[in-house]
Motif scaffolding. Sequence first.
Motif, PDB file in Angstrom:
ATOM      1  N   ARG A  49       1.207  -1.310   0.054  1.00  0.00           N
ATOM      2  CA  ARG A  49       0.414   0.356   0.190  1.00  0.00           C
ATOM      3  C   ARG A  49       1.026   1.136  -0.121  1.00  0.00           C
ATOM      4  O   ARG A  49       0.530   2.414  -0.392  1.00  0.00           O
ATOM      5  CB  ARG A  49      -0.999   0.236   1.059  1.00  0.00           C
ATOM      6  N   ASP A  50       2.289   1.331   0.988  1.00  0.00           N
ATOM      7  CA  ASP A  50       2.734   2.508   0.500  1.00  0.00           C
ATOM      8  C   ASP A  50       2.832   3.067  -0.522  1.00  0.00           C
ATOM      9  O   ASP A  50       4.694   3.056  -0.505  1.00  0.00           O
ATOM     10  CB  ASP A  50       3.751   2.388   2.029  1.00  0.00           C
ATOM     11  N   LYS A  93      -2.161  -3.938   5.016  1.00  0.00           N
ATOM     12  CA  LYS A  93      -0.631  -2.904   4.360  1.00  0.00           C
ATOM     13  C   LYS A  93      -0.181  -3.553   2.401  1.00  0.00           C
ATOM     14  O   LYS A  93       0.636  -3.501   2.035  1.00  0.00           O
ATOM     15  CB  LYS A  93       0.361  -4.138   4.628  1.00  0.00           C
TER      16      LYS A  93
END
Length: 150
Positions: A49-50, A93
């Motif tokens: 996700r980041d 995540k």
Amino acid sequence: MKAPYAGGCQCGQIRFEIRAEPLTLYACHCKECQKQSSSAFGMSMSVPRDAIVILQGTPKQWTRGADSGREMSCLFCGECGTRLFHNPSRNSKITNVKPGTLDDTSWLKPVGNLWTRRAQKWVVLNEQMLNYETQPSNFDPLFEYYRTQH
């Protein structure tokens, strides 16, 4: 292809970049993905996700239930309606990018099919892929199989 991967919506209002390698790529044949894609299945490319960076525009968001019983946060262009990302509640995540929004899709090769029991009757499933009748309880085999294929 190697990261970063560029993409965007149909009208060009939203542009994004993925700055990590995909974790897996699969087709989902659930009724929600069929509706969302207006087709026989939806595609999902899982990435950290980041690793997603929005370069231009601001996606709109809404949350819906999934066939699995979990919630899915859906991000899309408010102007043209292009579905861009799904953020599953099962894993905070990971984001599932809708890979048709990438500028270059020539390298995409899914390794699995989910919700095959809801697949359209004319869809022919590749037996060399990982095929699941419903939602798998563990996505690790999809991640591992993708790593061995790419």
